[in-house]
Design a protein around this motif. Structure first.
Motif, PDB file in Angstrom:
ATOM      1  N   VAL A 180      -5.923  -4.856   0.757  1.00 42.93           N
ATOM      2  CA  VAL A 180      -6.965  -5.662   0.116  1.00 42.93           C
ATOM      3  C   VAL A 180      -6.891  -7.058   0.718  1.00 42.93           C
ATOM      4  O   VAL A 180      -5.893  -7.765   0.588  1.00 42.93           O
ATOM      5  N   LYS A 181      -7.936  -7.448   1.407  1.00 35.49           N
ATOM      6  CA  LYS A 181      -7.937  -8.728   2.102  1.00 35.49           C
ATOM      7  C   LYS A 181      -8.070  -9.890   1.117  1.00 35.49           C
ATOM      8  O   LYS A 181      -9.036  -9.977   0.359  1.00 35.49           O
ATOM      9  N   GLU A 182      -7.076 -10.733   1.089  1.00 32.26           N
ATOM     10  CA  GLU A 182      -7.091 -11.944   0.266  1.00 32.26           C
ATOM     11  C   GLU A 182      -6.724 -13.128   1.155  1.00 32.26           C
ATOM     12  O   GLU A 182      -5.908 -13.002   2.071  1.00 32.26           O
ATOM     13  N   ILE A 200       0.122 -12.840  -4.905  1.00 33.07           N
ATOM     14  CA  ILE A 200       0.626 -12.068  -3.767  1.00 33.07           C
ATOM     15  C   ILE A 200       0.970 -10.654  -4.193  1.00 33.07           C
ATOM     16  O   ILE A 200       0.653  -9.680  -3.507  1.00 33.07           O
ATOM     17  N   LEU A 201       1.609 -10.514  -5.364  1.00 28.80           N
ATOM     18  CA  LEU A 201       2.023  -9.195  -5.852  1.00 28.80           C
ATOM     19  C   LEU A 201       0.835  -8.274  -6.103  1.00 28.80           C
ATOM     20  O   LEU A 201       0.971  -7.051  -6.012  1.00 28.80           O
ATOM     21  N   LYS A 202      -0.328  -8.845  -6.397  1.00 27.80           N
ATOM     22  CA  LYS A 202      -1.501  -8.031  -6.697  1.00 27.80           C
ATOM     23  C   LYS A 202      -1.961  -7.202  -5.499  1.00 27.80           C
ATOM     24  O   LYS A 202      -2.510  -6.115  -5.667  1.00 27.80           O
ATOM     25  N   THR A 203      -1.733  -7.715  -4.293  1.00 25.09           N
ATOM     26  CA  THR A 203      -2.231  -7.018  -3.098  1.00 25.09           C
ATOM     27  C   THR A 203      -1.128  -6.592  -2.131  1.00 25.09           C
ATOM     28  O   THR A 203      -1.399  -5.899  -1.151  1.00 25.09           O
ATOM     29  N   ALA A 204       0.111  -6.985  -2.412  1.00 24.12           N
ATOM     30  CA  ALA A 204       1.215  -6.701  -1.486  1.00 24.12           C
ATOM     31  C   ALA A 204       1.740  -5.279  -1.664  1.00 24.12           C
ATOM     32  O   ALA A 204       1.564  -4.656  -2.721  1.00 24.12           O
ATOM     33  N   LEU A 205       2.373  -4.779  -0.615  1.00 25.10           N
ATOM     34  CA  LEU A 205       3.137  -3.538  -0.705  1.00 25.10           C
ATOM     35  C   LEU A 205       4.527  -3.928  -1.181  1.00 25.10           C
ATOM     36  O   LEU A 205       5.238  -4.665  -0.499  1.00 25.10           O
ATOM     37  N   GLU A 217      -0.446   2.069  -6.638  1.00 21.46           N
ATOM     38  CA  GLU A 217      -0.114   2.833  -5.432  1.00 21.46           C
ATOM     39  C   GLU A 217       0.575   1.987  -4.372  1.00 21.46           C
ATOM     40  O   GLU A 217       1.036   2.508  -3.365  1.00 21.46           O
ATOM     41  N   ARG A 218       0.654   0.670  -4.600  1.00 21.59           N
ATOM     42  CA  ARG A 218       1.327  -0.218  -3.650  1.00 21.59           C
ATOM     43  C   ARG A 218       2.741  -0.579  -4.110  1.00 21.59           C
ATOM     44  O   ARG A 218       3.383  -1.432  -3.498  1.00 21.59           O
ATOM     45  N   TRP A 219       3.223   0.062  -5.156  1.00 18.98           N
ATOM     46  CA  TRP A 219       4.531  -0.289  -5.726  1.00 18.98           C
ATOM     47  C   TRP A 219       5.491   0.888  -5.579  1.00 18.98           C
ATOM     48  O   TRP A 219       5.229   1.975  -6.049  1.00 18.98           O
ATOM     49  N   PHE A 220       6.630   0.634  -4.884  1.00 17.11           N
ATOM     50  CA  PHE A 220       7.658   1.657  -4.716  1.00 17.11           C
ATOM     51  C   PHE A 220       8.936   1.230  -5.432  1.00 17.11           C
ATOM     52  O   PHE A 220       9.376   0.082  -5.288  1.00 17.11           O
ATOM     53  N   TRP A 221       9.504   2.165  -6.152  1.00 19.46           N
ATOM     54  CA  TRP A 221      10.725   1.912  -6.919  1.00 19.46           C
ATOM     55  C   TRP A 221      11.941   2.309  -6.086  1.00 19.46           C
ATOM     56  O   TRP A 221      12.079   3.454  -5.685  1.00 19.46           O
ATOM     57  N   ILE A 222      12.820   1.339  -5.806  1.00 24.01           N
ATOM     58  CA  ILE A 222      14.053   1.619  -5.066  1.00 24.01           C
ATOM     59  C   ILE A 222      15.106   2.106  -6.050  1.00 24.01           C
ATOM     60  O   ILE A 222      15.632   1.342  -6.863  1.00 24.01           O
ATOM     61  N   LEU A 248       2.005  -3.795   7.381  1.00 24.70           N
ATOM     62  CA  LEU A 248       1.926  -5.036   8.165  1.00 24.70           C
ATOM     63  C   LEU A 248       0.890  -4.907   9.284  1.00 24.70           C
ATOM     64  O   LEU A 248       0.187  -5.863   9.610  1.00 24.70           O
ATOM     65  N   GLU A 249       0.809  -3.723   9.849  1.00 22.52           N
ATOM     66  CA  GLU A 249      -0.127  -3.482  10.950  1.00 22.52           C
ATOM     67  C   GLU A 249      -1.572  -3.689  10.503  1.00 22.52           C
ATOM     68  O   GLU A 249      -2.430  -4.084  11.288  1.00 22.52           O
ATOM     69  N   GLN A 250      -1.843  -3.443   9.212  1.00 16.73           N
ATOM     70  CA  GLN A 250      -3.182  -3.639   8.668  1.00 16.73           C
ATOM     71  C   GLN A 250      -3.437  -5.096   8.272  1.00 16.73           C
ATOM     72  O   GLN A 250      -4.530  -5.436   7.825  1.00 16.73           O
ATOM     73  N   GLY A 251      -2.398  -5.942   8.438  1.00 13.17           N
ATOM     74  CA  GLY A 251      -2.552  -7.342   8.066  1.00 13.17           C
ATOM     75  C   GLY A 251      -2.141  -7.647   6.644  1.00 13.17           C
ATOM     76  O   GLY A 251      -2.451  -8.716   6.109  1.00 13.17           O
ATOM     77  N   GLY A 252      -1.432  -6.694   6.008  1.00 18.51           N
ATOM     78  CA  GLY A 252      -1.011  -6.878   4.624  1.00 18.51           C
ATOM     79  C   GLY A 252       0.316  -7.607   4.508  1.00 18.51           C
ATOM     80  O   GLY A 252       1.008  -7.856   5.496  1.00 18.51           O
ATOM     81  N   ILE A 253       0.684  -7.922   3.266  1.00 19.05           N
ATOM     82  CA  ILE A 253       1.945  -8.602   2.964  1.00 19.05           C
ATOM     83  C   ILE A 253       2.894  -7.602   2.308  1.00 19.05           C
ATOM     84  O   ILE A 253       2.492  -6.833   1.437  1.00 19.05           O
TER      85      ILE A 253
END
Length: 314
Positions: A180-182, A200-205, A217-222, A248-253
């Motif tokens: 999501v471009k922000e 940042i957390l709203k659109t970051a992986l 779908e952008r949140w992974f639990w370690i 990162l390749e898509q320009g995301g954070i």
């Protein structure tokens, strides 16, 4: 009605080929192409009369090797991945030159390449953990082709179908959502922060020690508790890095929380290598990866090493 086992196994491999090739067409990930071609080559040995098991096996080993290298890149072997891919030519060249004179030489080379694949998968700590042992079993059975080619080849195909099922399930289980471009201005590379702003957390992986919202779908639990498709073991740095690089390749954070936990589970040296790879890819794609941690909690020597790795002045 008598069921032809070879045809049944061949169709199973063709089905795996179709699924993985479709996923490659949709996602453009080379690893899916290589594994799909590996299963296709082995299916030919089952379905086409006149194609020897030896030719089919050698081509399969070649594609499986290059698929393994692609799957583990980026990772610890990133520096040598392009060179290692050339090893995929060895089984095919061995078949072309030695199959007429010594079948044993071809089988030994095929077995060695598969053993190396199993070793790399085991060292990288990928999931599921029993995959390397299935590959080792496949390698050992290769020598039985000298005495019982028809039977052993069928057993190897059964093992391959199981491996193919594992690869397919793992492939379909996790997908990277579109970025999501922000308009968030951050310095490219790896950044350390004590807290990450909500915008940042709203659109970051995000990779975190907290479970987060299961619908995100952008949140992974370690965690070591593997429940669902959005959980990642702390020792599976390869998967964390692969997912991060694709985003990162898509320009995301990318945001990595629980840094101290990752150090505890993997060791400081492994985490330094992980940070180095993450920084390089973040710079390559002019993107940012945020590590949530207070570096003052680390001893001075470790803190200085981290700063050097991420390219910060000490």
């Amino acid at each position: 009605m008598i069921v032809n086992v070879s045809i049944l196994l061949g169709i199973s491999l063709l089905l795996l080929y179709v699924i993985l090739f479709y996923e490659y067409y949709r996602r453009k990930e080379k690893v899916l192409l290589y594994f799909s071609l590996a299963f296709l080559s082995l299916s030919v040995g089952c379905l086409v009369n006149g194609i020897t098991y030896l030719a089919s096996l050698s081509v399969f080993v070649s594609f499986f090797w290059i698929g393994t290298i692609e799957m583990l890149s980026p990772g610890i072997i990133t520096k040598y991945s392009e060179d290692l891919k050339y090893l995929s030519l060895v089984p095919i060249v061995a078949y072309l030159y030695f199959s007429v004179y010594s079948v044993l030489v071809v089988l030994v080379i095929d077995a060695v390449v598969m053993v190396l694949s199993a070793f790399l998968l085991y060292m990288e700590g990928g999931n599921p953990k029993f995959s390397p042992f299935l590959i080792l079993l496949f390698s050992v059975l290769t020598f039985g082709l000298m005495s019982y080619p028809d039977l052993i080849f069928k057993v190897q195909v059964v093992i391959t179908v199981i491996l193919g099922y594992i690869i397919t399930v793992e492939t379909l289980k996790v997908t990277i959502p579109a970025v999501v471009k922000e308009k968030i201005s951050l310095k490219p590379g790896v950044l350390f922060m004590k807290e990450v702003p909500d915008e940042i957390l709203k659109t970051a992986l995000v990779f975190s020690r907290n479970p987060g919202d299961e619908n995100n779908e952008r949140w992974f639990w370690i965690t070591k508790v593997q429940e669902g498709s959005r959980t990642i073991e702390p020792t599976n740095l390869v998967k964390i890095l692969n997912l991060s690089v694709k985003y990162l390749e898509q320009g995301g954070i990318v945001v990595i929380d629980g840094f101290e936990y990752l150090v505890l589970e993997n060791g400081f040296e492994s985490i330094l290598k992980f940070l180095a790879h993450l920084r390089d890819y973040a710079l390559l794609y002019s993107s940012s990866a945020i590590v949530v941690s207070d570096l003052t909690n680390f001893p001075e020597r470790e803190r200085n090493l981290i700063l050097r790795v991420i390219g910060e002045e000490i």
